[in-house]
Design an enzyme around this catalytic site. Sequence first.
Site, short mmCIF file in Angstrom:
data_model
loop_
_atom_site.label_atom_id
_atom_site.label_comp_id
_atom_site.label_asym_id
_atom_site.label_seq_id
_atom_site.Cartn_x
_atom_site.Cartn_y
_atom_site.Cartn_z
N LYS A 34 3.16 -4.35 7.81
CA LYS A 34 2.23 -5.25 7.12
C LYS A 34 2.57 -5.25 5.63
CE LYS A 34 -1.59 -5.28 4.75
NZ LYS A 34 -1.38 -6.46 3.92
N GLU A 55 -0.39 -8.79 1.09
CA GLU A 55 -0.75 -10.18 1.36
C GLU A 55 -0.06 -11.17 0.41
OE1 GLU A 55 -4.99 -10.28 1.08
OE2 GLU A 55 -5.16 -12.08 2.30
N GLY A 79 0.40 2.66 -1.61
CA GLY A 79 -0.56 1.82 -2.32
C GLY A 79 -1.49 2.67 -3.14
N GLY A 91 -5.75 4.58 0.24
CA GLY A 91 -5.22 5.73 0.98
C GLY A 91 -6.33 6.54 1.62
N GLU A 150 1.80 7.47 0.17
CA GLU A 150 2.44 7.45 -1.16
C GLU A 150 1.49 6.70 -2.07
OE1 GLU A 150 6.06 9.16 0.26
OE2 GLU A 150 5.36 8.82 -1.79
N CYS A 152 4.80 3.07 -9.39
CA CYS A 152 3.89 4.21 -9.17
C CYS A 152 4.28 5.42 -10.01
CB CYS A 152 3.87 4.57 -7.70
SG CYS A 152 5.51 4.80 -7.04
N GLU A 174 -5.13 4.86 -13.66
CA GLU A 174 -3.85 4.18 -13.49
C GLU A 174 -4.01 2.70 -13.84
OE1 GLU A 174 -2.40 3.61 -9.48
OE2 GLU A 174 -0.42 4.25 -10.14
#
Length: 490
Positions: free
Chosen positions: A175, A178, A228, A233, A250, A284, A385
């Site tokens: 997946k 989007e 993500g 998560g 991750e 990241c 973040e």
Amino acid sequence: MTKELKHYINGQWVESSAPNKLDIINPATREVIAKAPNAPKDVTVEAIKVARRTFESGIWSDQSPQERAAVLLQIADVIEENIDELRDLEVENNGKTKREAQSDAEEAASTFRYYAGLLNMPNGQTYEAPGDMQTLIVKEPMGVAGLIVPWNFPLLMSVWKIAPALAAGNSILLKPAEITPMTAVKLFELMDQTDLPKGVANLVLGSGSIVGQTIAESHDVDVVSFTGSTGVGRLIMQAATGNMKKVSLELGGKSPNIIFDDADLETAVDYALFGIFMGSGQVCSSGSRILVQEGIYDKFVEKYVEKAKGIRVGHGNDERSQMGAIVSEKHFESILNYIEIGKEEGANLALGGNRVVRDGLEKGFFIEPTVFTHVTSDMRIVREEIFGPVVAIQKFTDEEEAVKIANDTEYGLAGAVFSTDQNKALRVIKRVRAGITWVNAYHLTNIQAPWGGYKQSGIGRSLSTYGLDEYQETKQININLAPEPVRWFD
Ligand code: TAP
């Protein structure tokens, strides 16, 4: 004409029956480049069932490692033959620069080659146990792997999961994010040209809340591998408890880049720029917190700001651009909001802080390289973040304080130390609680090394032999070499 994207299930391109399609946007121009379906739950369930059936059939899982390696090499070949198209699609959909997208596409091919190579290496362990017992420790595929990826490296993050999952003999369902499905669709078109059996690799396009959640909850999925945000998560971990599937995560980071007085200033400034502004900070492992020792703080900031001013922001497909667009309007607004927060918190805005509107960039989502100085550990721009081209430069006095500030975060993904004193550099980097670290460098890493974080930056590792382990079960087989009754009950 705008391209209509489709799911890829059981080796067929599947048209969506739902009327509502998502516009896929070029973030540098806001042009619609494609229309994507938003799969409902039943389409996702069907794709998972196909992966399950294919796995149980043994059509891929029972192939020898050498046979699987040959297919992975075919995939690497077709990627390389189509590298320009993959690169250009990534630029168009994600907004990154050509140079960045080229490097991603090259690494995608290398990752398939690497895992093909691993399949030809010795594998497993053996022990000789007392009583003429021989123990074999073997690795086996887990079954169905659900792979959920973000928008910042749409092709590369997909490949970091697909290559080891297929190498291990699993069937998969991918997946993509989007908003960035273009290179994943192209990758599946390319894999379709290889000898990968139908139904082993499936692609479903749609939202995280439906497709992603269905994958995470499904009892037919044996491992879910997710890259993500830490928030999502956490949701995936909760959803995975139903059948105790393995979870590999991750997640985010707020990584410290520690620069001591005795660092080579030129090198430290250069890597500290690369550390945050590569990928417009949507990486990241970005070095989003620069910690500079007090003796060189002012000099460092002066040089850093001067160099950051020179970074050319622009369309990814313009060869002169050094920093591309922000991926979406939503994320663009979120970054600008953080810049406002930084100002309100009293940080000194030393550079940037605005959207870029010059020379035909006015329609796109471009933000200036932004530098905050004189920040403190309690500020939100230091703790949270931002995932954009925004860096906070903080002052420290000595080694002890540098380590304390570096580790004062819920994350633990990456970190770096710059110093010409190798003993000090090693001493400090060993104390930084993070999974990906550098001494006198930033961002340079390789497929052979495990990628992942400590603390709330994740669970498990991608790439390397550790990355293969994420998609394998471990079995012990105990063989009695001199069979005779055990006589336990005599
Ligand atoms: P997320 O919002 O977490 O989305 C990542 C993926 O998860 C997307 O495919 C998303 O689908 C899907 N998703 C959303 N909600 C879900 C749910 N409830 N169940 C299952 N899947 C769901 O992150 P993002 O905005 O795409 O990416 C930015 C974040 O990713 C940053 O925090 C960054 O640090 C992190 N990141 C980490 C790494 C590594 S290696 N640690 C690498 C890249 C990015 P939709 O797109 O359809 O919402």
